[in-house]
Write a protein that holds these residues in place. Structure first.
Motif, PDB file in Angstrom:
ATOM      1  N   GLY A  23       0.824  -1.212   0.000  1.00 47.65           N
ATOM      2  CA  GLY A  23       0.000   0.000   0.000  1.00 47.65           C
ATOM      3  C   GLY A  23       0.855   1.257   0.000  1.00 47.65           C
ATOM      4  N   THR A  24       0.298   2.344  -0.551  1.00 47.07           N
ATOM      5  CA  THR A  24       1.003   3.627  -0.579  1.00 47.07           C
ATOM      6  C   THR A  24       0.782   4.366   0.739  1.00 47.07           C
ATOM      7  OG1 THR A  24       0.695   3.763  -2.954  1.00 47.07           O
ATOM      8  CG2 THR A  24       1.241   5.806  -1.825  1.00 47.07           C
ATOM      9  N   ASP A  25       1.860   4.945   1.268  1.00 46.63           N
ATOM     10  CA  ASP A  25       1.828   5.676   2.536  1.00 46.63           C
ATOM     11  C   ASP A  25       2.093   7.148   2.249  1.00 46.63           C
ATOM     12  OD1 ASP A  25       1.889   6.422   5.178  1.00 46.63           O
ATOM     13  OD2 ASP A  25       3.662   5.257   5.701  1.00 46.63           O
ATOM     14  N   ARG A  26       1.218   8.035   2.735  1.00 46.93           N
ATOM     15  CA  ARG A  26       1.419   9.478   2.579  1.00 46.93           C
ATOM     16  C   ARG A  26       2.112   9.989   3.840  1.00 46.93           C
ATOM     17  NH1 ARG A  26      -3.626  11.591   0.907  1.00 46.93           N
ATOM     18  NH2 ARG A  26      -2.913  11.187  -1.187  1.00 46.93           N
ATOM     19  N   LEU A  27       3.325  10.533   3.672  1.00 51.70           N
ATOM     20  CA  LEU A  27       4.175  10.928   4.792  1.00 51.70           C
ATOM     21  C   LEU A  27       4.283  12.445   4.883  1.00 51.70           C
ATOM     22  CD1 LEU A  27       7.059   8.477   3.934  1.00 51.70           C
ATOM     23  CD2 LEU A  27       5.340   8.142   5.687  1.00 51.70           C
ATOM     24  N   ARG A  28       4.373  12.942   6.121  1.00 49.91           N
ATOM     25  CA  ARG A  28       4.638  14.365   6.382  1.00 49.91           C
ATOM     26  C   ARG A  28       5.611  14.473   7.541  1.00 49.91           C
ATOM     27  NH1 ARG A  28      -0.403  18.277   6.459  1.00 49.91           N
ATOM     28  NH2 ARG A  28       1.305  19.707   6.140  1.00 49.91           N
ATOM     29  N   LEU A  29       6.598  15.352   7.400  1.00 45.29           N
ATOM     30  CA  LEU A  29       7.562  15.620   8.468  1.00 45.29           C
ATOM     31  C   LEU A  29       7.092  16.837   9.248  1.00 45.29           C
ATOM     32  CD1 LEU A  29      10.309  15.115   9.859  1.00 45.29           C
ATOM     33  CD2 LEU A  29      11.304  16.660   8.169  1.00 45.29           C
ATOM     34  N   HIS A  30       7.026  16.702  10.565  1.00 45.53           N
ATOM     35  CA  HIS A  30       6.621  17.798  11.452  1.00 45.53           C
ATOM     36  C   HIS A  30       7.826  18.173  12.312  1.00 45.53           C
ATOM     37  CE1 HIS A  30       2.453  16.866  10.401  1.00 45.53           C
ATOM     38  NE2 HIS A  30       2.820  15.612  10.509  1.00 45.53           N
ATOM     39  N   VAL A  31       8.181  19.460  12.303  1.00 46.13           N
ATOM     40  CA  VAL A  31       9.345  19.946  13.058  1.00 46.13           C
ATOM     41  C   VAL A  31       8.867  20.970  14.075  1.00 46.13           C
ATOM     42  CG1 VAL A  31      11.583  21.087  12.922  1.00 46.13           C
ATOM     43  CG2 VAL A  31      10.847  19.586  11.063  1.00 46.13           C
ATOM     44  N   GLU A  32       9.199  20.741  15.338  1.00 49.01           N
ATOM     45  CA  GLU A  32       8.862  21.673  16.410  1.00 49.01           C
ATOM     46  C   GLU A  32      10.158  22.316  16.893  1.00 49.01           C
ATOM     47  OE1 GLU A  32       7.079  20.971  20.702  1.00 49.01           O
ATOM     48  OE2 GLU A  32       5.667  20.495  19.090  1.00 49.01           O
ATOM     49  N   CYS A  33      10.223  23.635  16.826  1.00 52.42           N
ATOM     50  CA  CYS A  33      11.441  24.375  17.170  1.00 52.42           C
ATOM     51  C   CYS A  33      11.489  24.695  18.664  1.00 52.42           C
ATOM     52  CB  CYS A  33      11.520  25.653  16.348  1.00 52.42           C
ATOM     53  SG  CYS A  33      11.509  25.335  14.574  1.00 52.42           S
ATOM     54  N   ALA A  34      12.712  24.812  19.197  1.00 52.42           N
ATOM     55  CA  ALA A  34      12.900  25.019  20.634  1.00 52.42           C
ATOM     56  C   ALA A  34      12.578  26.449  21.067  1.00 52.42           C
ATOM     57  CB  ALA A  34      14.334  24.680  21.020  1.00 52.42           C
ATOM     58  N   ARG A  35      12.876  27.421  20.240  1.00 54.84           N
ATOM     59  CA  ARG A  35      12.657  28.821  20.613  1.00 54.84           C
ATOM     60  C   ARG A  35      11.205  29.215  20.398  1.00 54.84           C
ATOM     61  NH1 ARG A  35      17.620  31.370  22.195  1.00 54.84           N
ATOM     62  NH2 ARG A  35      19.145  29.757  21.800  1.00 54.84           N
ATOM     63  N   TRP A  36      10.666  30.031  21.257  1.00 55.35           N
ATOM     64  CA  TRP A  36       9.261  30.421  21.157  1.00 55.35           C
ATOM     65  C   TRP A  36       8.979  31.250  19.915  1.00 55.35           C
ATOM     66  CZ3 TRP A  36       7.908  35.504  20.897  1.00 55.35           C
ATOM     67  CH2 TRP A  36       8.864  36.434  21.323  1.00 55.35           C
ATOM     68  N   TRP A  37       9.963  31.960  19.420  1.00 59.89           N
ATOM     69  CA  TRP A  37       9.766  32.827  18.267  1.00 59.89           C
ATOM     70  C   TRP A  37      10.033  32.115  16.955  1.00 59.89           C
ATOM     71  CZ3 TRP A  37      14.408  32.703  15.975  1.00 59.89           C
ATOM     72  CH2 TRP A  37      15.536  32.560  16.786  1.00 59.89           C
ATOM     73  N   ASP A  38      10.569  30.915  17.023  1.00 59.83           N
ATOM     74  CA  ASP A  38      10.899  30.152  15.820  1.00 59.83           C
ATOM     75  C   ASP A  38       9.653  29.419  15.329  1.00 59.83           C
ATOM     76  OD1 ASP A  38      12.433  29.130  13.810  1.00 59.83           O
ATOM     77  OD2 ASP A  38      13.939  28.261  15.125  1.00 59.83           O
ATOM     78  N   VAL A  39       9.366  29.508  14.058  1.00 58.16           N
ATOM     79  CA  VAL A  39       8.139  28.953  13.505  1.00 58.16           C
ATOM     80  C   VAL A  39       8.269  27.447  13.305  1.00 58.16           C
ATOM     81  CG1 VAL A  39       6.560  29.059  11.550  1.00 58.16           C
ATOM     82  CG2 VAL A  39       7.698  31.128  12.322  1.00 58.16           C
ATOM     83  N   ASP A  40       7.320  26.683  13.870  1.00 61.60           N
ATOM     84  CA  ASP A  40       7.275  25.251  13.637  1.00 61.60           C
ATOM     85  C   ASP A  40       6.832  25.009  12.202  1.00 61.60           C
ATOM     86  OD1 ASP A  40       7.856  25.093  16.311  1.00 61.60           O
ATOM     87  OD2 ASP A  40       5.821  24.601  16.912  1.00 61.60           O
ATOM     88  N   SER A  41       7.216  23.855  11.645  1.00 57.43           N
ATOM     89  CA  SER A  41       6.876  23.621  10.244  1.00 57.43           C
ATOM     90  C   SER A  41       6.396  22.199  10.011  1.00 57.43           C
ATOM     91  CB  SER A  41       8.083  23.915   9.346  1.00 57.43           C
ATOM     92  OG  SER A  41       9.132  23.010   9.641  1.00 57.43           O
ATOM     93  N   ASP A  42       5.616  22.049   8.956  1.00 54.94           N
ATOM     94  CA  ASP A  42       5.142  20.754   8.488  1.00 54.94           C
ATOM     95  C   ASP A  42       5.464  20.682   6.996  1.00 54.94           C
ATOM     96  OD1 ASP A  42       3.985  20.249  10.990  1.00 54.94           O
ATOM     97  OD2 ASP A  42       2.143  21.252  10.409  1.00 54.94           O
ATOM     98  N   SER A  43       5.994  19.543   6.553  1.00 53.56           N
ATOM     99  CA  SER A  43       6.327  19.413   5.142  1.00 53.56           C
ATOM    100  C   SER A  43       5.080  19.128   4.319  1.00 53.56           C
ATOM    101  CB  SER A  43       7.345  18.281   4.945  1.00 53.56           C
ATOM    102  OG  SER A  43       6.718  17.029   5.160  1.00 53.56           O
TER     103      SER A  43
END
Length: 143
Positions: free
Chosen positions: A90-110
């Protein structure tokens, strides 16, 4: 006399506030950032997918296909790399989620990336400064 005492008291108060402000600024600037560390975690999403399949249908999971790519996530400083391999049909749809340590740094999702059968996928992400955590989410692609 009273007026002169008020001026002296006001001048001393302003001087103390300026000195305290400079001291706080120096302490904040001298605060060392956390040490850069290299972390690697291995999450076998295939096991998670099988557990969800076992719980999902009333037949103990025998009716569902095994699902989920296994991913290895590596954090090096402010960069994150996830290497995923899908051994299942089966095909798997993947996403990377990054949570940054600094409060002002923007978290991101691929963006979602599809890993077909027997395919290898590399996902990357980053923060401006340190990375707090990173994980890969999986979604089944229905035919």
């Amino acid at each position: 006399m009273y007026r002169k005492a008020r001026k002296v008291a006001a001048s001393l108060t302003v001087a103390v506030l300026i000195v305290l402000g400079l001291a706080v600024t120096a302490v904040v600037r001298d605060d060392p950032s956390p040490p850069v560390r290299n972390r690697t975690s291995v999450a076998d999403a295939g096991t998670v997918g099988r557990a969800a399949a076992d719980a999902g249908d009333g037949r103990g999971g025998r009716g569902r296909d095994p699902f989920g790519a296994s991913c290895r996530t590596t954090i090096e400083g402010s960069s994150v790399t996830a290497h995923c391999h899908n051994p299942y049909p089966g095909t798997d749809r993947l996403r990377l989620h990054v949570e940054c340590a600094r409060w002002w740094d923007v978290d991101s999702d691929s963006a979602p990336t599809e890993a077909g059968p027997a395919r290898h996928v590399r996902l990357t992400g980053r923060c401006w400064k340190e990375v707090d955590s990173a994980w890969v989410s999986h979604a089944r692609v229905e035919p």
